[in-house]
Design an enzyme around this catalytic site. Structure first.
Site, mmCIF file in Angstrom:
data_model
loop_
_atom_site.group_PDB
_atom_site.id
_atom_site.type_symbol
_atom_site.label_atom_id
_atom_site.label_comp_id
_atom_site.label_asym_id
_atom_site.label_seq_id
_atom_site.Cartn_x
_atom_site.Cartn_y
_atom_site.Cartn_z
ATOM 1 N N GLU A 50 -21.196 -30.896 -25.715
ATOM 2 C CA GLU A 50 -21.061 -31.065 -27.173
ATOM 3 C C GLU A 50 -22.016 -30.131 -27.903
ATOM 4 O O GLU A 50 -21.699 -29.647 -28.997
ATOM 5 C CB GLU A 50 -21.295 -32.540 -27.536
ATOM 6 C CG GLU A 50 -20.087 -33.392 -27.116
ATOM 7 C CD GLU A 50 -20.416 -34.829 -26.745
ATOM 8 O OE1 GLU A 50 -21.508 -35.316 -27.085
ATOM 9 O OE2 GLU A 50 -19.557 -35.472 -26.112
ATOM 10 N N HIS A 89 -25.659 -30.052 -22.970
ATOM 11 C CA HIS A 89 -24.471 -30.911 -22.999
ATOM 12 C C HIS A 89 -23.326 -30.124 -23.641
ATOM 13 O O HIS A 89 -23.539 -29.344 -24.561
ATOM 14 C CB HIS A 89 -24.759 -32.194 -23.784
ATOM 15 C CG HIS A 89 -23.671 -33.202 -23.627
ATOM 16 N ND1 HIS A 89 -22.486 -33.121 -24.328
ATOM 17 C CD2 HIS A 89 -23.552 -34.282 -22.814
ATOM 18 C CE1 HIS A 89 -21.703 -34.122 -23.949
ATOM 19 N NE2 HIS A 89 -22.327 -34.837 -23.024
ATOM 20 N N SER A 134 -16.290 -39.883 -18.410
ATOM 21 C CA SER A 134 -15.510 -41.112 -18.273
ATOM 22 C C SER A 134 -15.837 -41.901 -17.001
ATOM 23 O O SER A 134 -14.969 -42.581 -16.447
ATOM 24 C CB SER A 134 -14.003 -40.831 -18.375
ATOM 25 O OG SER A 134 -13.703 -40.268 -19.642
ATOM 26 N N ASN A 172 -26.179 -41.798 -21.698
ATOM 27 C CA ASN A 172 -26.279 -40.844 -22.810
ATOM 28 C C ASN A 172 -25.692 -41.556 -24.027
ATOM 29 O O ASN A 172 -24.477 -41.651 -24.161
ATOM 30 C CB ASN A 172 -25.487 -39.573 -22.465
ATOM 31 C CG ASN A 172 -25.403 -38.612 -23.641
ATOM 32 O OD1 ASN A 172 -26.087 -38.791 -24.660
ATOM 33 N ND2 ASN A 172 -24.560 -37.596 -23.516
ATOM 34 N N TRP A 173 -26.590 -42.061 -24.860
ATOM 35 C CA TRP A 173 -26.100 -42.847 -26.005
ATOM 36 C C TRP A 173 -25.434 -41.979 -27.066
ATOM 37 O O TRP A 173 -24.782 -42.480 -27.965
ATOM 38 C CB TRP A 173 -27.269 -43.632 -26.626
ATOM 39 C CG TRP A 173 -27.748 -44.796 -25.820
ATOM 40 C CD1 TRP A 173 -27.301 -45.191 -24.583
ATOM 41 C CD2 TRP A 173 -28.772 -45.744 -26.182
ATOM 42 N NE1 TRP A 173 -27.979 -46.311 -24.164
ATOM 43 C CE2 TRP A 173 -28.891 -46.668 -25.125
ATOM 44 C CE3 TRP A 173 -29.612 -45.887 -27.291
ATOM 45 C CZ2 TRP A 173 -29.795 -47.733 -25.158
ATOM 46 C CZ3 TRP A 173 -30.523 -46.946 -27.322
ATOM 47 C CH2 TRP A 173 -30.605 -47.858 -26.264
ATOM 48 N N LYS A 174 -25.642 -40.664 -26.981
ATOM 49 C CA LYS A 174 -25.123 -39.743 -28.017
ATOM 50 C C LYS A 174 -25.585 -40.216 -29.392
ATOM 51 O O LYS A 174 -26.658 -40.807 -29.507
ATOM 52 C CB LYS A 174 -23.592 -39.617 -27.899
ATOM 53 C CG LYS A 174 -23.156 -39.257 -26.474
ATOM 54 C CD LYS A 174 -21.737 -38.787 -26.372
ATOM 55 C CE LYS A 174 -21.427 -38.466 -24.915
ATOM 56 N NZ LYS A 174 -20.106 -37.864 -24.735
ATOM 57 N N GLY A 222 -15.351 -38.503 -22.582
ATOM 58 C CA GLY A 222 -14.868 -39.337 -23.681
ATOM 59 C C GLY A 222 -13.354 -39.427 -23.775
ATOM 60 O O GLY A 222 -12.802 -39.907 -24.752
ATOM 61 N N GLU A 228 -20.292 -32.119 -15.656
ATOM 62 C CA GLU A 228 -19.482 -32.853 -16.622
ATOM 63 C C GLU A 228 -18.286 -32.007 -17.041
ATOM 64 O O GLU A 228 -18.400 -31.174 -17.956
ATOM 65 C CB GLU A 228 -20.314 -33.204 -17.863
ATOM 66 C CG GLU A 228 -21.489 -34.104 -17.582
ATOM 67 C CD GLU A 228 -21.847 -34.949 -18.806
ATOM 68 O OE1 GLU A 228 -21.973 -36.175 -18.629
ATOM 69 O OE2 GLU A 228 -21.985 -34.405 -19.910
HETATM 70 P P1 PGA Z 1 -18.401 -40.274 -21.351
HETATM 71 O O1 PGA Z 1 -19.529 -39.182 -21.724
HETATM 72 O O2 PGA Z 1 -18.951 -41.101 -20.238
HETATM 73 O O3 PGA Z 1 -18.183 -41.055 -22.609
HETATM 74 O O4 PGA Z 1 -17.191 -39.483 -20.931
HETATM 75 C C1 PGA Z 1 -20.321 -38.597 -20.740
HETATM 76 C C2 PGA Z 1 -21.221 -37.571 -21.366
HETATM 77 O O5 PGA Z 1 -20.785 -36.881 -22.294
HETATM 78 O O6 PGA Z 1 -22.393 -37.427 -20.962
#
Ligand code: PGA
Length: 251
Positions: A100, A98, A213, A8-10, A175, A169
């Protein structure tokens, strides 16, 4: 069931940075990998990522996905991207719900369910994210929260539910460098598996990924758990070496 490792490059990258990252991935990628692999990229880069993939046989097994999709099919929805549009760019997957997006865009369980439905209708596999916040975990509500989030998607999608991918998640692990322990993750995955089993006799088709993470050092211990069928990787997917190590751990 083959494991799935999805990056997931965000909201990261640029034309140049993406090209360099994909070139580095291609160098280390197995032509016939034992796991499925994908990168979910920002929508404006779908075309350039597909073009690079088309020109490099080493990237043939790397599927491309998006990070969000509209619940609507077409019309006056400024800024939104439809599932049919993603399909034109050969999107195999799209992340929906997600944390976010739930947090910053106030996406409800019902909206996430409708997005999953829109993706499925276009022939795209939704990667449905569920997960509890730290406060919810500390209050003992983890199971209740993830089951509520998944129930909305099951309710809206009926028998098509066997075509989704689920990603557990925990919000507190995203993150932050704090990973759920393999045991903590496994116990939530088992709850989600049981919920899927109650919803469809095709439950064995549904992969449940862990995200939060996951990195080159901890991937193997997570991926060995019986109900962890892959990973959704944020930060570590932006570094070719790390992403390749996670793919190796999944094989
Ligand atoms: P992360 O993000 O691996 O940087 O914790 C995972 C995600 O949000 O899909």
């Amino acid at each position: 069931m083959k494991k799935l490792i999805a990056g997931n490059w965000k909201m990261n990258g640029s034309l140049a940075a993406n090209e360099a990252l994909l070139a580095a991935l291609a160098q280390g990628m197995d032509a016939a990998p034992a796991c499925d692999m994908a990168v979910c990229v920002p929508a404006p880069y779908l075309a350039s990522v597909q073009a690079q993939k088309a020109g490099n046989p080493n990237l043939a097994a790397l599927a491309v996905g998006a990070q969000d999709v509209s619940a609507h099919a077409v019309g006056a929805f400024t800024g939104e991207v439809s599932a049919a549009m993603l399909k034109e760019f050969d999107c195999r997957y799209v992340i929906v719900g997600h944390s976010e997006r739930r947090q910053y865009h106030h996406e409800s369980d019902a909206l996430v369910a409708d997005k999953a439905k829109a993706a499925l209708a276009a022939g795209i596999t939704p990667i449905v994210c569920v997960g509890e916040t730290l406060a919810e975990r500390e209050a003992g509500h983890t199971e209740e929260v993830v089951k509520r989030q998944l129930a909305a998607v099951i309710h809206a999608n009926g028998h098509c539910i066997s075509e989704i991918v689920v990603a557990y998640e925990p919000v507190w692990a995203i993150g932050t460098g704090k990973t759920a322990s393999p045991e903590e993750a496994q116990s939530v995955h088992a709850v989600l598996r049981a919920q899927l089993k109650a919803a469809t006799d095709q439950f064995a088709r549904v992969r449940i990924l862990y995200g939060g993470s996951m990195n080159a050092a901890n991937a193997a211990s997570l991926l060995v758990q019986p109900d962890i069928d892959g990973g959704l990787i944020g930060g570590a997917a932006l570094k070719a070496d790390d992403f390749l190590k996670i793919i190796a751990a999944a094989q």
